[in-house]
Motif scaffolding. Structure first.
Motif, PDB file in Angstrom:
ATOM      1  N   TYR A 106       0.840  -1.199   0.000  1.00 27.54           N
ATOM      2  CA  TYR A 106       0.000   0.000   0.000  1.00 27.54           C
ATOM      3  C   TYR A 106       0.873   1.246   0.000  1.00 27.54           C
ATOM      4  O   TYR A 106       1.923   1.282   0.654  1.00 27.54           O
ATOM      5  CB  TYR A 106      -0.893   0.040   1.248  1.00 27.54           C
ATOM      6  N   CYS A 112      -3.709   0.132  -3.098  1.00 23.08           N
ATOM      7  CA  CYS A 112      -2.975  -1.127  -3.205  1.00 23.08           C
ATOM      8  C   CYS A 112      -2.202  -1.106  -4.522  1.00 23.08           C
ATOM      9  O   CYS A 112      -2.796  -1.029  -5.604  1.00 23.08           O
ATOM     10  CB  CYS A 112      -3.928  -2.313  -3.156  1.00 23.08           C
ATOM     11  N   LYS A 125      -6.359  -5.259  -7.517  1.00 19.99           N
ATOM     12  CA  LYS A 125      -5.772  -4.186  -6.702  1.00 19.99           C
ATOM     13  C   LYS A 125      -6.408  -2.830  -6.993  1.00 19.99           C
ATOM     14  O   LYS A 125      -6.399  -1.937  -6.145  1.00 19.99           O
ATOM     15  CB  LYS A 125      -4.259  -4.118  -6.900  1.00 19.99           C
TER      16      LYS A 125
END
Length: 440
Positions: A106, A112, A125
């Motif tokens: 992160y 992400c 993500k």
């Protein structure tokens, strides 16, 4: 009382009891917790944040603070969005923080940016936005804003002591208390306790430095106090006789919404030489949850020619200067004699979250009553879509807060929402060697 009058009184009492119940709450979704989230809060000292993540609990939320490989601080939800492993054990990378369990990484804004075990063409993500809060590093501290305007928060209110360059600033953290933060804040709306509690034992102060001796203190009772609401919060001002009808001794304590308290050092403005050592003291609270908080004290030291030492915080052994009696089985035996310890003992004795409905307030509690009204107004403002007191969206160099503590001639005395005596750039007034009021 009958009819509508009795109903009105009952309604007001019910509303006040509801306020007392909601004031100590700090979590998301609570009225008081939502008010607190409109302000910036301290997370940790900058010096403590190195290359290892630190788990922190803030306003009843579990978080992790870290620096990425470029030195940028970030504040994320503690548990990874994948399988809830703690990011306290994550690995710092150049562009963020990687979970050590499966490698989800992160950035400082919760995006992400890598899922190494997922297929290369996976778009999972892109759907993940981990809990994050904006942070700012300033004044030797990491700060965060946990309110609804994360993308464009109001400016950080830069408390004047930490912005000053006319002395040495010391920050001391690590004093964690196991009760509600309002026990502490109300302590600073209650100057009267200082004369009784902190006067239980005579301090090590020279007799000639009146009015700090036992006889003068007795003459102050009941303590003459003025309570003034200010733009930043409130202040308490005591104006005391000194034996000279033309000179008063003035002391100011201030609260800046919702976590800062301020007071001047005891050695500011003493006669006969007013160019003495002066300390401006205070601090802020890192609210952990409803029943825990951390004190972070700050002090500005300016050296002059009055010798003395200033002890910050609690004694390491939690012992006062009073001797322990062998039959004293209380948790804090021999606790008297150190003001910081005296405050701890009596505040903790009130309970984790005191049932304030059992209180019986008197005229000396006007400061506590004012503070609760200010907090109540702030809660109502947030509930109605307005900024609470102390949130200023205009960029400012610093938040100026009163800190005066010293002798004032009667014809110079004024008390009001403005600083008393007036101050500029956060600098309190003291007297020079000729007795003239000057900025310290």
């Amino acid at each position: 009382m009958t009819g509508s009058g009795a109903e009105t009184a009952t309604s007001a009492q019910s509303a006040y009891q509801k306020l007392l119940e909601e004031l100590p709450r700090t979590g998301p979704g609570t009225r008081a917790g939502e008010m607190l989230r409109r302000y910036w809060h301290p997370v940790c000292l900058s010096a403590n944040l190195k290359d290892i993540p630190i788990a922190v609990r803030m306003l009843s939320e579990d978080l992790v603070v870290f620096r990425d490989g470029k030195g940028r601080p970030g504040l994320l939800g503690l548990r990874c969005s994948h399988r809830l492993a703690s990011l306290e054990y994550g690995q710092v990378r150049e562009d963020g923080l990687m979970c050590s369990y499966h490698g989800w990484r992160y950035d400082t804004q919760g995006r992400c940016i890598d899922m190494p075990l997922e297929p290369r063409d996976s778009r999972l993500k892109e759907k993940i936005r981990h809990l994050w809060y904006p942070v700012e590093e300033w004044g030797g501290m990491i700060w965060t804003y946990m309110g609804p305007e994360k993308e464009n928060p109001p400016p950080l209110a830069k408390i004047d002591v930490l912005a000053r360059t006319d002395g040495e600033v010391k920050l001391v953290d690590g004093d964690i208390r196991n009760y509600n933060y309002l026990n502490w804040m109300e302590n600073f709306a209650d100057m009267g306790h200082a004369v009784v509690l902190h006067g239980l034992m005579i301090r090590d102060v020279p007799d000639e430095l009146k009015p700090f001796n036992d006889d003068s203190i007795k003459n102050w009772m009941p303590l003459p106090l003025e309570f003034v609401e200010t733009d930043y919060g409130m202040k308490t001002v005591s104006v005391l006789d000194t034996g000279d009808p033309e000179v008063k001794f003035v002391n100011t304590w201030s609260l800046a919404m919702p976590i800062h308290w301020r007071f001047s050092g005891i050695r500011s403005g003493f006669p006969p030489d007013f160019t003495d050592e002066r300390q401006e003291g205070g601090g802020m609270i890192r609210i952990i949850d409803d029943t825990h908080f951390e004190l972070i004290r700050y002090n500005l030291f300016r050296k002059g020619n009055f010798p003395g030492a200033f002890v910050v915080g609690l004694p390491p052994d939690l012992k006062g200067t009073a001797g322990k009696k062998p039959y004293d089985k209380r948790k804090y035996s021999g606790w008297e004699g150190v003001p910081a310890l005296e405050d701890l003992v009596l505040q903790e004795s009130q309970g984790e979250i005191p049932d304030r409905r059992l209180e019986h307030l008197g005229t000396s509690d006007r400061g506590v009553i004012m503070m609760r009204r200010i907090w109540h107004k702030a809660i109502e403002d947030v509930a109605n879509g307005r900024d609470p007191k102390g949130v200023d969206r205009r960029p400012k160099e610093m938040l100026e807060v009163d800190t005066f503590h010293g002798h004032v001639k009667v014809d110079e005395l004024k008390i009001g929402p403005e600083n008393m005596p007036s101050s500029s750039d956060g600098r309190g007034l003291i007297r020079d060697k000729n007795g003239k009021l000057v900025f310290a």
